[in-house]
Design an enzyme around this catalytic site. Structure first.
Site, PDB file in Angstrom:
ATOM      1  N   GLY A  67      24.336   6.285 -58.139  1.00 24.18           N
ATOM      2  CA  GLY A  67      24.016   4.893 -58.352  1.00 24.18           C
ATOM      3  C   GLY A  67      24.908   3.716 -58.652  1.00 24.18           C
ATOM      4  CG  ASP A 126      16.580   4.867 -69.176  1.00 24.57           C
ATOM      5  OD1 ASP A 126      16.074   4.891 -70.211  1.00 24.57           O
ATOM      6  OD2 ASP A 126      15.996   5.156 -68.235  1.00 24.57           O
ATOM      7  NE  ARG A 188      20.808   6.637 -54.166  1.00 28.40           N
ATOM      8  CZ  ARG A 188      20.741   6.955 -55.350  1.00 28.40           C
ATOM      9  NH1 ARG A 188      21.134   6.203 -56.276  1.00 28.40           N
ATOM     10  NH2 ARG A 188      20.347   8.113 -55.767  1.00 28.40           N
TER      11      ARG A 188
END
Length: 206
Positions: A67, A126, A188
């Site tokens: 990511g 997160d 992405r």
């Protein structure tokens, strides 16, 4: 399979121009949170702060794949410092919208960061499971210091007590994709960060 016959889905994809597929991805986005210019402006500011903080030291960057790839590439090109770069590949979401809490490292060896100033790069903070696990693993290699840099930080109660030293943007607790962030390995390559339509999150894995 004969050369003259292709599965209907494959045939349909071949017939759709690349920009048409890109528009299909964009139609899955409920709204854009941060467009390209906003992201790049914020990266300029973050890079300036990191450069000032490490001006008298060599920096070792540990990027969390996959990511953080776009974030890492664009941020590091803005930092005019001598630095080392290594990557860790970890999995915690396992194709779902919520992390399982089970963080799996895809490589056995810990990067050699002994007596080095380490900056961990990740796309999003997160629950804190991933960053807490990565930090704990790197601490076993006895670095001089560890700081954390994320593109996004969710405003929420975290499962692990972890914080980021450098934050690009704070966001609400929504599922976001683009600029390296994915859902089922898609989206992405979108050049912005956007909120994925909720009905897509509720569909079974495809």
């Amino acid at each position: 399979m004969s050369a003259a016959w292709r599965p209907p889905l494959l045939e349909a994809l071949i017939c759709v121009p690349a920009d048409g597929l890109f528009r299909l991805m964009q139609s899955d986005i409920e709204r854009v949170l941060f467009d390209g210019p906003a992201i790049h402006k914020r990266l300029d500011e973050m890079a300036a702060q990191i450069t000032a903080d490490y001006s008298d030291r060599e920096l070792t960057v540990i990027a969390i794949l996959t990511g953080s790839l776009m974030f890492m590439s664009d941020l590091l090109r803005r930092i005019p410092l001598p630095l080392k770069l290594d990557c860790l590949s970890v999995v915690s979401y396992h194709g779902k919208t919520q992390t399982s809490g089970d963080v799996i490292f895809k490589q056995l060896a810990v990067p050699d960061v002994a007596d080095q100033d380490v900056l961990i790069l990740d796309d999003i903070l997160d629950t804190g499971y991933t960053l807490a696990a990565v930090r704990k693993k790197l601490e076993t290699a006895k670095p001089r210091s560890i700081r954390v840099c994320v593109l996004l930080s969710k405003r929420k109660q975290r499962a692990r007590d972890v914080h980021a030293d450098y934050i690009g943007f704070e966001i609400d607790d929504e599922f976001v994709v683009g600029y390296g962030l994915d859902f089922m390995e898609r989206y992405r390559n979108l050049p912005y960060v956007g909120v994925l339509r909720k009905e897509l999150l509720e569909q079974p894995n495809q």
